[in-house]
Design a protein around this motif. Structure first.
Motif, PDB file in Angstrom:
ATOM      1  N   SER A   1       0.811  -1.221   0.000  1.00 49.45           N
ATOM      2  CA  SER A   1       0.000   0.000   0.000  1.00 49.45           C
ATOM      3  C   SER A   1       0.842   1.268   0.000  1.00 49.45           C
ATOM      4  O   SER A   1       0.305   2.368  -0.133  1.00 49.45           O
ATOM      5  CB  SER A   1      -0.931   0.004   1.213  1.00 49.45           C
ATOM      6  OG  SER A   1      -0.181   0.088   2.413  1.00 49.45           O
ATOM      7  N   LEU A   2       2.163   1.151   0.159  1.00 47.24           N
ATOM      8  CA  LEU A   2       3.034   2.321   0.195  1.00 47.24           C
ATOM      9  C   LEU A   2       3.393   2.766  -1.223  1.00 47.24           C
ATOM     10  O   LEU A   2       3.368   1.969  -2.163  1.00 47.24           O
ATOM     11  CB  LEU A   2       4.306   2.000   0.973  1.00 47.24           C
ATOM     12  CG  LEU A   2       4.136   1.721   2.472  1.00 47.24           C
ATOM     13  CD1 LEU A   2       5.461   1.257   3.063  1.00 47.24           C
ATOM     14  CD2 LEU A   2       3.636   2.954   3.207  1.00 47.24           C
ATOM     15  N   PRO A   3       3.766   4.051  -1.395  1.00 52.24           N
ATOM     16  CA  PRO A   3       4.181   4.528  -2.718  1.00 52.24           C
ATOM     17  C   PRO A   3       5.443   3.806  -3.192  1.00 52.24           C
ATOM     18  O   PRO A   3       6.244   3.318  -2.397  1.00 52.24           O
ATOM     19  CB  PRO A   3       4.449   6.023  -2.486  1.00 52.24           C
ATOM     20  CG  PRO A   3       3.744   6.358  -1.217  1.00 52.24           C
ATOM     21  CD  PRO A   3       3.762   5.109  -0.386  1.00 52.24           C
ATOM     22  N   SER A   4       5.625   3.756  -4.504  1.00 50.76           N
ATOM     23  CA  SER A   4       6.843   3.197  -5.083  1.00 50.76           C
ATOM     24  C   SER A   4       8.048   4.002  -4.566  1.00 50.76           C
ATOM     25  O   SER A   4       7.942   5.219  -4.377  1.00 50.76           O
ATOM     26  CB  SER A   4       6.765   3.273  -6.602  1.00 50.76           C
ATOM     27  OG  SER A   4       7.931   2.716  -7.179  1.00 50.76           O
ATOM     28  N   PRO A   5       9.238   3.416  -4.315  1.00 51.43           N
ATOM     29  CA  PRO A   5       9.598   2.027  -4.602  1.00 51.43           C
ATOM     30  C   PRO A   5       9.340   1.052  -3.453  1.00 51.43           C
ATOM     31  O   PRO A   5       9.851  -0.062  -3.464  1.00 51.43           O
ATOM     32  CB  PRO A   5      11.104   2.151  -4.863  1.00 51.43           C
ATOM     33  CG  PRO A   5      11.524   3.210  -3.867  1.00 51.43           C
ATOM     34  CD  PRO A   5      10.388   4.200  -3.841  1.00 51.43           C
ATOM     35  N   ASP A   6       8.626   1.460  -2.417  1.00 56.98           N
ATOM     36  CA  ASP A   6       8.410   0.599  -1.254  1.00 56.98           C
ATOM     37  C   ASP A   6       7.086  -0.155  -1.320  1.00 56.98           C
ATOM     38  O   ASP A   6       6.595  -0.649  -0.305  1.00 56.98           O
ATOM     39  CB  ASP A   6       8.446   1.431   0.035  1.00 56.98           C
ATOM     40  CG  ASP A   6       9.838   1.985   0.314  1.00 56.98           C
ATOM     41  OD1 ASP A   6      10.809   1.248   0.060  1.00 56.98           O
ATOM     42  OD2 ASP A   6       9.934   3.131   0.765  1.00 56.98           O
ATOM     43  N   ASN A   7       6.485  -0.258  -2.517  1.00 59.40           N
ATOM     44  CA  ASN A   7       5.185  -0.906  -2.626  1.00 59.40           C
ATOM     45  C   ASN A   7       5.337  -2.408  -2.889  1.00 59.40           C
ATOM     46  O   ASN A   7       4.862  -2.950  -3.870  1.00 59.40           O
ATOM     47  CB  ASN A   7       4.336  -0.248  -3.722  1.00 59.40           C
ATOM     48  CG  ASN A   7       5.026  -0.253  -5.067  1.00 59.40           C
ATOM     49  OD1 ASN A   7       6.187  -0.632  -5.160  1.00 59.40           O
ATOM     50  ND2 ASN A   7       4.312   0.160  -6.090  1.00 59.40           N
ATOM     51  N   TRP A   8       6.046  -3.052  -1.997  1.00 57.99           N
ATOM     52  CA  TRP A   8       6.178  -4.507  -2.006  1.00 57.99           C
ATOM     53  C   TRP A   8       6.319  -4.968  -0.575  1.00 57.99           C
ATOM     54  O   TRP A   8       6.696  -4.188   0.301  1.00 57.99           O
ATOM     55  CB  TRP A   8       7.384  -4.943  -2.861  1.00 57.99           C
ATOM     56  CG  TRP A   8       8.690  -4.358  -2.417  1.00 57.99           C
ATOM     57  CD1 TRP A   8       9.079  -3.050  -2.487  1.00 57.99           C
ATOM     58  CD2 TRP A   8       9.783  -5.053  -1.828  1.00 57.99           C
ATOM     59  NE1 TRP A   8      10.338  -2.876  -1.989  1.00 57.99           N
ATOM     60  CE2 TRP A   8      10.807  -4.095  -1.583  1.00 57.99           C
ATOM     61  CE3 TRP A   8      10.030  -6.376  -1.493  1.00 57.99           C
ATOM     62  CZ2 TRP A   8      12.027  -4.413  -1.019  1.00 57.99           C
ATOM     63  CZ3 TRP A   8      11.251  -6.701  -0.931  1.00 57.99           C
ATOM     64  CH2 TRP A   8      12.235  -5.730  -0.695  1.00 57.99           C
ATOM     65  N   CYS A   9       5.993  -6.199  -0.319  1.00 56.34           N
ATOM     66  CA  CYS A   9       5.976  -6.694   1.063  1.00 56.34           C
ATOM     67  C   CYS A   9       7.321  -7.319   1.396  1.00 56.34           C
ATOM     68  O   CYS A   9       7.621  -8.446   0.993  1.00 56.34           O
ATOM     69  CB  CYS A   9       4.840  -7.707   1.244  1.00 56.34           C
ATOM     70  SG  CYS A   9       4.496  -8.064   2.974  1.00 56.34           S
TER      71      CYS A   9
END
Length: 283
Positions: free
Chosen positions: A90-98
């Motif tokens: 749910s976070l903005p790119s580039p942190d939108n991965w678990c």
């Protein structure tokens, strides 16, 4: 008395069947809410609606920093608290991965064979207290600090209780993320200080953490059941004439005697446990 109790338990095993994906057996152990005494917490999700199922997300309220404590006494079996990164779909790119591999966590093994896992703790907050793998910690011992690390969108605690599937391979967690592996059986833990919800933590509710000192009755008579999960605790004796249908999970915890009287009935597919443990006995 022990022989009669063991015989009754063997009879009730006949009624047990595999649970569905959304149902989890009740824990044998009794757990305290894993926050320091008098901390008010909010349960965002419980075993029935967490993604994935079988876990809890909770966080402290009415403060700024919150201490995470051992929910029951046990041995520390795993620690990681070197990360300070968080990322989530749910976070903005580039942190939108678990990024579960960045989770910080501590894992405890309890004497009753159950394990508890505490995830997303703040960097260095576990080892900073001097904790090491193999240490014995008492219930209520501070393990670390609530954090926003790994697969996380806010400061909170991800909490799980499980029983290993393979006694020869007892680690019920994934070493890269701290979460319970598929071959570990997730449980619905029974908590003290949650008596208004049948001993279970329920999503979208507030609770106050504290030691297990519930005021249970000395003797208890159970004549009916309600809901999917039923928890009955007494310091001395429990007597039951209740009826349980398929898919019902029930546990009786009494200090001396659990007595089933005429009228008691458990259908095929129900899960009934009887334990000789006093009201606030955790292991």
């Amino acid at each position: 008395m022990k022989t009669q109790f063991q015989f009754l338990c063997l009879l009730l095993l006949f009624f047990e069947s595999a649970v569905s994906a959304q149902d989890f057996p009740l824990s044998d152990g009794l757990y305290r809410i894993p926050y320091a005494n008098n901390t008010k917490i909010y349960v965002q999700s419980d075993v029935s609606n967490h993604d994935p199922l079988g876990c809890f997300d909770m966080w402290g309220v009415e403060g700024t920093t919150y201490q995470i404590v051992a929910a029951a006494s046990g041995w520390i079996r795993a620690i990681r608290d070197t990360s300070d990164r968080n990322c989530h779909p749910s976070l903005p790119s580039p942190d939108n991965w678990c990024c579960g591999e960045f989770n910080n966590y501590v894992v405890l093994e309890h004497p009753n064979g159950e394990w508890s896992t505490y995830i997303h703790l703040a960097k260095n907050s576990i080892t900073g207290l001097g904790h090491e793998v193999g240490d014995w910690v008492e219930a209520g011992t501070v393990l670390g600090q609530e954090g926003n690390v790994g697969c996380s969108t806010r400061s909170h605690l991800h909490f799980e209780v499980a029983r290993p599937h393979d006694p020869d391979d007892p680690q019920p967690w994934s070493s890269h993320s701290g979460v319970v592996r598929a071959d570990g059986k997730l449980l619905n833990p029974i908590f003290c200080n949650a008596s208004d919800n049948n001993g279970l933590l329920i999503a979208k509710n507030y609770y106050t953490a504290g030691s297990c000192n519930d005021n249970c009755p000395t003797n208890l008579t159970v004549n009916s059941s309600s809901g999917t999960y039923n928890v009955h605790r007494a310091d001395q004796t429990i007597t039951s004439t209740s009826t349980y249908g398929s898919g019902i999970f029930t546990i009786y915890r009494a200090g001396n005697v659990v007595e089933l009287k005429p009228g008691f009935n458990a259908s095929w597919g129900s899960d009934i446990k009887m334990l000789i443990k006093t009201c606030n006995q955790q292991n």
